[in-house]
Design a protein around this motif. Structure first.
Motif: not given
Length: 314
Positions: A67-74, A102-112
């Protein structure tokens, strides 16, 4: 021109999702509402898990991190899109674009990776229930989360540094509503072979390996569930995996659509609409998927809202 000078003075024009100015107020309100629902829904999940001692288990620990990663991702894409639409200014500087990448790749990778860790958690819970607390101990859970963050931080930094060696033409138009690395590299004025190889290798590894892990986990889970004699036991085992399977299907289904459309030689603005599914819709729906199909989480949310109402009355 020298590559360094080109990069230093260049900026990008984000064409966005829509051309018709008459639709801008409607779509602005729609995306703003979706963003606020995403933030509120995921914050409620985090608060419910942290405030209820019954939910202090590995499954809900990973869920709160998701949930935290999804907030940052969006938040890496939608606020910028809304600000550009409101200001009628589609330009973004090179520095801001690379930061977004940079941040988009971090949080999209973390989602996976988090979805993969959650699949492993369900595998241990169903296939090795008597050893669950021993295997999924706090040390292993912390190590899995730390490893996921280190992997994503490292490869995102490497990708971003590789972009700095590329030169771009001035005021290049991006057929997207955010700076996606694959689209940015197609607009370079210099050779991007090394960048392309690195991008597709990392995308393949972070896409294929986690998905393979998820599929393997669920193959073992299904084989274990089939061996359960009682129908009630089978239903209970399936119900614990239903929410996670729904989120995995939504995330990887949308991600596959984006990957296929980004590979076209002449991307159009319409192809960026596919990205909305996994950058906006998926993070927004995840809290609803988990809360509607999980009795423990629904109970925690109900108690949290009741506590909030009592405090407000005082």
């Amino acid at each position: 021109m020298e590559p360094g000078n080109q990069t230093a003075t260049s900026k990008f024009i984000l064409l966005g999702l829509w051309e018709d100015k008459a639709l801008q107020p409607l779509l602005f309100g729609l995306f703003l509402s979706m963003y606020l629902v995403t933030i509120l829904g995921n914050l409620l999940i985090i608060l419910a898990v942290s405030s209820d001692s019954h939910l202090h288990t590995p499954m809900y620990l990973f869920l709160s991190h998701l949930s935290f990663v999804d907030i940052c991702f969006t938040s890496t894409t939608v606020p910028r899109m809304l600000a550009n639409a409101q200001a009628q200014n589609k330009a973004i500087t090179f520095e801001a674009c690379i930061t977004q990448v940079y941040f988009f790749m971090i949080f999209s990778g973390l989602d996976s990776l988090l979805l993969t860790v959650m699949a492993y958690d369900r595998f241990v819970a169903i296939c090795h229930p008597l050893r669950y607390t021993v295997i999924m101990n706090p040390r292993l859970c912390g190590l899995l989360l730390l490893l996921s963050w280190l992997i994503c931080l490292t490869y995102s930094l490497l990708q971003s540094l590789m972009v700095l060696r590329v030169s771009f033409c001035k005021e290049t138009e991006v057929p997207h509503f955010f700076c996606e690395l694959a689209q940015i590299l197609k607009l370079a004025c210099s050779d991007t072979l090394a960048n392309d190889v690195l991008l597709y290798c990392v995308t393949g590894l972070l896409g294929i390996i986690p998905l393979s892990g998820i599929l393997f986990s669920y193959a073992r889970i299904i084989s274990s569930i089939v061996g359960i004699s009682s129908a009630g036991g089978k239903y209970k085992a399936f119900s614990t995996c239903g929410s996670h399977l729904s989120v995995v299907s939504l995330f990887y289904g949308a991600g596959l659509g984006v990957y296929l459309t980004s590979g076209t030689a002449h991307p159009s603005r319409k192809s960026s609409i596919t990205s909305v599914m996994y950058t906006v819709v998926s993070p927004m729906l995840n809290p609803f998927i988990y809360s509607l199909r999980n009795r423990e989480l629904k109970g925690a949310l109900r108690r949290l809202l009741q506590l909030r109402s009592l405090l407000s009355e005082r």
